[in-house]
Design a protein around this motif. Structure first.
Motif, PDB file in Angstrom:
ATOM      1  N   GLU A  81       0.830  -1.210   0.000  1.00 25.83           N
ATOM      2  CA  GLU A  81       0.000   0.000   0.000  1.00 25.83           C
ATOM      3  C   GLU A  81       0.861   1.255   0.000  1.00 25.83           C
ATOM      4  OE1 GLU A  81      -0.406  -2.526   2.086  1.00 25.83           O
ATOM      5  OE2 GLU A  81      -2.459  -3.220   1.877  1.00 25.83           O
ATOM      6  N   ALA A  82       1.943   1.239   0.766  1.00 29.26           N
ATOM      7  CA  ALA A  82       2.822   2.408   0.814  1.00 29.26           C
ATOM      8  C   ALA A  82       3.503   2.608  -0.532  1.00 29.26           C
ATOM      9  CB  ALA A  82       3.859   2.245   1.914  1.00 29.26           C
ATOM     10  N   GLN A  83       3.844   1.527  -1.173  1.00 30.59           N
ATOM     11  CA  GLN A  83       4.504   1.640  -2.473  1.00 30.59           C
ATOM     12  C   GLN A  83       3.568   2.216  -3.524  1.00 30.59           C
ATOM     13  OE1 GLN A  83       5.907  -2.324  -3.035  1.00 30.59           O
ATOM     14  NE2 GLN A  83       7.364  -2.183  -1.354  1.00 30.59           N
ATOM     15  N   SER A  84       2.269   1.963  -3.390  1.00 32.51           N
ATOM     16  CA  SER A  84       1.316   2.524  -4.354  1.00 32.51           C
ATOM     17  C   SER A  84       0.957   3.964  -3.995  1.00 32.51           C
ATOM     18  CB  SER A  84       0.047   1.669  -4.401  1.00 32.51           C
ATOM     19  OG  SER A  84      -0.674   1.810  -3.203  1.00 32.51           O
ATOM     20  N   LYS A  85       1.415   4.439  -2.834  1.00 34.17           N
ATOM     21  CA  LYS A  85       1.175   5.807  -2.374  1.00 34.17           C
ATOM     22  C   LYS A  85      -0.312   6.143  -2.335  1.00 34.17           C
ATOM     23  CE  LYS A  85       5.654   7.444  -3.472  1.00 34.17           C
ATOM     24  NZ  LYS A  85       6.487   8.558  -3.388  1.00 34.17           N
ATOM     25  N   LYS A  86      -1.082   5.209  -1.846  1.00 33.65           N
ATOM     26  CA  LYS A  86      -2.521   5.390  -1.720  1.00 33.65           C
ATOM     27  C   LYS A  86      -2.808   6.286  -0.525  1.00 33.65           C
ATOM     28  CE  LYS A  86      -6.503   2.337  -1.388  1.00 33.65           C
ATOM     29  NZ  LYS A  86      -6.876   0.930  -1.254  1.00 33.65           N
ATOM     30  N   ARG A  87      -3.676   7.234  -0.687  1.00 33.03           N
ATOM     31  CA  ARG A  87      -4.090   8.100   0.421  1.00 33.03           C
ATOM     32  C   ARG A  87      -5.455   7.628   0.905  1.00 33.03           C
ATOM     33  NH1 ARG A  87      -1.968  12.167  -3.181  1.00 33.03           N
ATOM     34  NH2 ARG A  87      -0.218  13.226  -2.194  1.00 33.03           N
ATOM     35  N   GLN A  88      -5.540   7.341   2.185  1.00 31.58           N
ATOM     36  CA  GLN A  88      -6.805   6.917   2.775  1.00 31.58           C
ATOM     37  C   GLN A  88      -6.918   7.576   4.145  1.00 31.58           C
ATOM     38  OE1 GLN A  88      -7.334   2.727   4.046  1.00 31.58           O
ATOM     39  NE2 GLN A  88      -9.000   2.693   2.557  1.00 31.58           N
ATOM     40  N   ILE A  89      -8.118   8.103   4.453  1.00 34.82           N
ATOM     41  CA  ILE A  89      -8.315   8.710   5.768  1.00 34.82           C
ATOM     42  C   ILE A  89      -9.470   8.031   6.499  1.00 34.82           C
ATOM     43  CG2 ILE A  89      -7.424  10.991   5.177  1.00 34.82           C
ATOM     44  CD1 ILE A  89     -10.392  11.943   5.136  1.00 34.82           C
ATOM     45  N   ALA A  90      -9.391   8.076   7.805  1.00 35.81           N
ATOM     46  CA  ALA A  90     -10.498   7.685   8.674  1.00 35.81           C
ATOM     47  C   ALA A  90     -10.940   8.960   9.391  1.00 35.81           C
ATOM     48  CB  ALA A  90     -10.037   6.637   9.674  1.00 35.81           C
ATOM     49  N   PHE A  91     -12.212   9.026   9.741  1.00 41.76           N
ATOM     50  CA  PHE A  91     -12.752  10.213  10.401  1.00 41.76           C
ATOM     51  C   PHE A  91     -14.050   9.862  11.103  1.00 41.76           C
ATOM     52  CE2 PHE A  91     -14.134  10.012   6.046  1.00 41.76           C
ATOM     53  CZ  PHE A  91     -15.484  10.296   6.079  1.00 41.76           C
ATOM     54  N   CYS A 122     -18.496   3.228   6.243  1.00 41.48           N
ATOM     55  CA  CYS A 122     -18.501   3.384   7.692  1.00 41.48           C
ATOM     56  C   CYS A 122     -18.514   2.024   8.365  1.00 41.48           C
ATOM     57  CB  CYS A 122     -19.731   4.173   8.133  1.00 41.48           C
ATOM     58  SG  CYS A 122     -19.730   5.868   7.499  1.00 41.48           S
ATOM     59  N   LEU A 123     -17.843   1.949   9.495  1.00 40.96           N
ATOM     60  CA  LEU A 123     -17.831   0.718  10.288  1.00 40.96           C
ATOM     61  C   LEU A 123     -19.064   0.719  11.167  1.00 40.96           C
ATOM     62  CD1 LEU A 123     -14.110   0.686  11.419  1.00 40.96           C
ATOM     63  CD2 LEU A 123     -15.118  -0.433   9.445  1.00 40.96           C
ATOM     64  N   ASN A 124     -19.754  -0.405  11.227  1.00 45.54           N
ATOM     65  CA  ASN A 124     -20.892  -0.552  12.116  1.00 45.54           C
ATOM     66  C   ASN A 124     -20.874  -1.970  12.672  1.00 45.54           C
ATOM     67  OD1 ASN A 124     -22.113  -2.244  10.145  1.00 45.54           O
ATOM     68  ND2 ASN A 124     -22.947  -0.444   9.110  1.00 45.54           N
ATOM     69  N   GLU A 125     -21.898  -2.347  13.363  1.00 44.66           N
ATOM     70  CA  GLU A 125     -21.926  -3.676  13.986  1.00 44.66           C
ATOM     71  C   GLU A 125     -21.776  -4.802  12.965  1.00 44.66           C
ATOM     72  OE1 GLU A 125     -21.828  -4.282  17.197  1.00 44.66           O
ATOM     73  OE2 GLU A 125     -21.826  -2.138  17.592  1.00 44.66           O
ATOM     74  N   LYS A 126     -22.279  -4.627  11.751  1.00 46.47           N
ATOM     75  CA  LYS A 126     -22.232  -5.685  10.748  1.00 46.47           C
ATOM     76  C   LYS A 126     -20.869  -5.857  10.107  1.00 46.47           C
ATOM     77  CE  LYS A 126     -27.073  -5.181   9.621  1.00 46.47           C
ATOM     78  NZ  LYS A 126     -28.049  -4.728   8.655  1.00 46.47           N
TER      79      LYS A 126
END
Length: 131
Positions: A81-91, A122-126
């Motif tokens: 993932e770092a080599q592909s320089k993917k940008r991902q954020i959590a919030f 989004c993360l949820n119970e499922k």
């Protein structure tokens, strides 16, 4: 005149927050190109971005999106993932629940200057990962 035009210049400072009540967490992407942060206006906290090279700023999500506390996924240096320089954020996103949900999205760099979100999940119970 040519010599003056070709010299490096400092980017003028630009206020990106409103006042003492809107001091939130921000994060710089792994490439060191963009800052994502929470800005508050009209009592709504929302995500913003700043291009560190140009000083350009903008909203990451719609201005009515109640969201805060963005953090980039800083992959380990040896990962694919770092080599592909993917940008991902959590919030934290308050769209469906008043308590907020942890959500994430890929960020797409457009025109080499701006950031736009991909599909927000989004993360949820499922779909919460097991620890």
């Amino acid at each position: 005149a040519k010599r003056i035009a070709s010299t490096n210049r400092l980017i003028p400072l630009r206020k990106i927050t409103v006042g003492p009540d809107d001091q939130y967490h921000g994060d710089i992407d792994p490439q060191g190109s963009f800052l994502v942060f929470t800005r508050k206006s009209d009592l709504i906290a929302r995500l913003g971005w700043m291009n560190l090279a140009t000083g350009e700023t903008g909203d990451l999500l719609l201005p009515s999106s109640d969201s805060q506390d963005p953090v980039f996924n800083h992959f380990s240096e040896n990962s694919k993932e770092a080599q592909s320089k993917k940008r991902q954020i959590a919030f934290i996103y308050f769209k469906r629940h008043a308590r907020g949900e942890v959500c994430y999205t890929d960020l797409i760099q457009t025109d080499g200057k701006k950031l736009e979100p991909g599909v927000i999940q989004c993360l949820n119970e499922k779909n919460r990962p097991s620890l």
